[in-house]
Design a protein around this motif. Structure first.
Motif, short mmCIF file in Angstrom:
data_model
loop_
_atom_site.label_atom_id
_atom_site.label_comp_id
_atom_site.label_asym_id
_atom_site.label_seq_id
_atom_site.Cartn_x
_atom_site.Cartn_y
_atom_site.Cartn_z
N PHE A 306 0.84 -1.20 0.00
CA PHE A 306 0.00 0.00 0.00
C PHE A 306 0.87 1.25 0.00
CE2 PHE A 306 -2.62 3.37 1.60
CZ PHE A 306 -3.91 3.08 1.18
N CYS A 307 1.90 1.24 0.83
CA CYS A 307 2.78 2.42 0.89
C CYS A 307 3.55 2.60 -0.41
CB CYS A 307 3.74 2.29 2.08
SG CYS A 307 2.93 2.51 3.68
N LYS A 308 4.00 1.53 -1.01
CA LYS A 308 4.71 1.64 -2.28
C LYS A 308 3.83 2.27 -3.34
CE LYS A 308 7.90 -2.28 -1.72
NZ LYS A 308 8.23 -3.65 -2.23
N LEU A 309 2.56 1.88 -3.36
CA LEU A 309 1.64 2.36 -4.40
C LEU A 309 1.10 3.76 -4.11
CD1 LEU A 309 -0.44 -0.89 -5.10
CD2 LEU A 309 1.18 0.22 -6.66
N HIS A 310 0.78 4.02 -2.86
CA HIS A 310 0.04 5.23 -2.53
C HIS A 310 0.77 6.22 -1.63
CE1 HIS A 310 -3.40 3.18 -4.30
NE2 HIS A 310 -3.25 2.18 -3.46
N LEU A 311 1.72 5.74 -0.86
CA LEU A 311 2.39 6.59 0.13
C LEU A 311 3.91 6.40 0.04
CD1 LEU A 311 0.03 5.77 3.14
CD2 LEU A 311 -0.03 7.83 1.71
N ARG A 382 -7.23 6.01 6.27
CA ARG A 382 -7.09 7.24 7.05
C ARG A 382 -5.73 7.88 6.82
NH1 ARG A 382 -9.74 6.33 13.08
NH2 ARG A 382 -11.71 5.38 12.41
N LEU A 383 -4.69 7.05 6.80
CA LEU A 383 -3.34 7.58 6.61
C LEU A 383 -3.19 8.19 5.22
CD1 LEU A 383 -0.52 7.95 7.76
CD2 LEU A 383 0.05 5.63 6.97
N GLN A 384 -3.73 7.53 4.21
CA GLN A 384 -3.64 8.06 2.86
C GLN A 384 -4.34 9.41 2.75
OE1 GLN A 384 -5.55 5.67 -0.15
NE2 GLN A 384 -4.51 6.72 -1.83
N THR A 385 -5.52 9.52 3.32
CA THR A 385 -6.25 10.79 3.27
C THR A 385 -5.45 11.91 3.92
OG1 THR A 385 -8.40 9.66 3.30
CG2 THR A 385 -8.37 11.97 4.01
N ALA A 386 -4.84 11.61 5.06
CA ALA A 386 -4.07 12.62 5.77
C ALA A 386 -2.83 13.04 4.98
CB ALA A 386 -3.65 12.10 7.15
N VAL A 387 -2.15 12.09 4.37
CA VAL A 387 -0.93 12.41 3.62
C VAL A 387 -1.27 13.17 2.34
CG1 VAL A 387 1.02 11.43 2.37
CG2 VAL A 387 0.39 10.51 4.61
#
Length: 395
Positions: A306-311, A382-387
């Motif tokens: 998820f982090c590689k793709l989005h964050l 939630r983390l993606q929205t915040a970032v």
């Protein structure tokens, strides 16, 4: 064994779920912090407890032969470690054990080494007893792998004032499962400079390559006679509330000395339910643990991908053990207080601040993967929205 079943934990006197206002000043955060799991104990443990509760009498308990046999068999099966009954000493928790060991084998002013960043109670068991804390920081390579700094450690041993070292094996929070070669070199340094080693192996069962963990006492004759290994079913089977742990002490003189300390505080007795739960977990919990490890590993893979793709600003390494991720937020370029508040207020997530593990944890957070996938998906959303909002504020 369905580890994606949502179990309501709010209003169950759960430290993880019911202390949010005290810890995060918010009840809106999703808690992925303190190291307990959102899963029920193995079915065999529940059944054994149910039968014991049905009996209805909860007087003082004694350590039956089957208690020791369960521990011995577990260590042999999971870690190829031959443990003798006489080596086993019950204690109500690994952190209490560390306190008693420090009190028993060191004096105020003695130096004790820890490897930072590390589980916060390691600091307390040294400083609260007026011993001198000596840090041997782990080295973080460019790929995110942590390793021991033996040169720094030997320099500190060579000063001749270090009486003890407390090792975290596997390591919390960085997730290393130390190799036999790494631990052997450490044992050689301890022997060379006559340092006693205490090994906190509470996460020893939570490893992703079976057989990869090496109990410290197995490394050499010196290690066997000058070390204490602390173990517990608490992390493995989500049984921290029973306050059950054991010290494995092959040297009878060391065991005799620590027993005197435990007797001084009247702390050598186990509760009836703790006894039953420990026996059942170690006797029948293997298949449950294997399934749990698969679930945790899948959760970790999900977060990394998820982090590689989005964050891409957030770096996540693959741990070798524990159900905890050590997450690198440094690319967000936030001071630690600001990062903590960003996660609480903007992402509505409750994580362990990396700086609480030592200054080497600045810019990091510890994230608990022992949860349902539904919980984890909500957390990453939630983390993606915040970032995304953070990115927009910088553009």
């Amino acid at each position: 064994m369905n580890f994606n079943q949502q179990i309501e934990r709010i209003n169950t006197a759960s430290q993880k779920w019911d202390n949010l206002l005290e810890v995060f000043q918010s009840t809106e955060v999703l808690p992925l912090w303190v190291a307990d799991m959102d899963f029920a104990v193995p079915p065999a443990v529940k059944e054994a407890l149910s039968q014991r509760v049905e009996h209805g009498v909860f007087g003082y308990s004694t350590f039956t032969p089957t208690y020791y046999e369960a521990i011995i068999q577990w260590m042999q099966t999971r870690h190829q470690w031959t443990v003798e009954k006489e080596w086993i000493q019950f204690v109500p928790g690994v952190v209490p054990a560390l306190n008693f060991i420090v009190q028993t084998f060191t004096e105020p002013g003695d130096q004790i080494v820890i490897q930072t960043p590390v589980y916060p109670p390691f600091y307390k068991v040294v400083l609260n007893h007026k011993r001198k804390l000596v840090k041997n920081p782990l080295v973080r390579d460019e790929d995110g792998t942590y390793r021991m700094d033996y040169e720094d450690l030997e320099r500190k041993f060579a000063e001749g004032k270090v009486r003890m070292m407390i090792l975290c094996s596997p390591h919390n929070p960085v997730g290393r499962v130390w190799t036999k070669a790494e631990l052997t070199r450490l044992a050689e340094l301890c022997e060379k400079w006559k340092v006693m080693l205490v090994s906190d192996e509470i996460h020893a069962d939570m490893i992703f390559e079976q057989g990869a963990h090496t109990p410290f006492t197995t490394l050499s004759d010196y290690a066997q006679q000058h070390s204490i290994v602390c173990t517990s079913p608490s992390k493995t089977f989500n049984m921290a509330g029973f306050q059950t742990a054991n010290m494995i002490i092959p040297n009878p003189e060391l065991k005799s000395r620590i027993l005197k300390t435990l007797q001084l505080y009247s702390l050598q007795e186990i509760t009836p339910l703790g006894l039953v739960a420990t026996k059942a977990a170690y006797t029948e919990g293997g298949p449950w643990l294997d399934a749990l490890l698969d679930h945790v590993r899948d959760n970790m893979s999900y977060v990394r991908e998820f982090c590689k793709l989005h964050l891409p600003e957030i770096q996540v390494n693959e741990p070798e053990g524990t159900y905890l991720l050590w997450v690198d937020f440094r690319q967000l370029e936030m001071p630690d207080d600001e990062l903590f508040q960003f996660l609480v207020k903007e992402a509505r997530l409750g994580l362990n601040a990396g700086v609480s593990f030592g200054k080497e944890g600045q810019g990091f957070m510890r994230m608990n993967m022992a949860c349902t996938r539904q919980t984890l998906e909500e957390a990453m959303s939630r983390l993606q929205t915040a970032v995304v909002q953070w990115r927009a504020s910088r553009s």
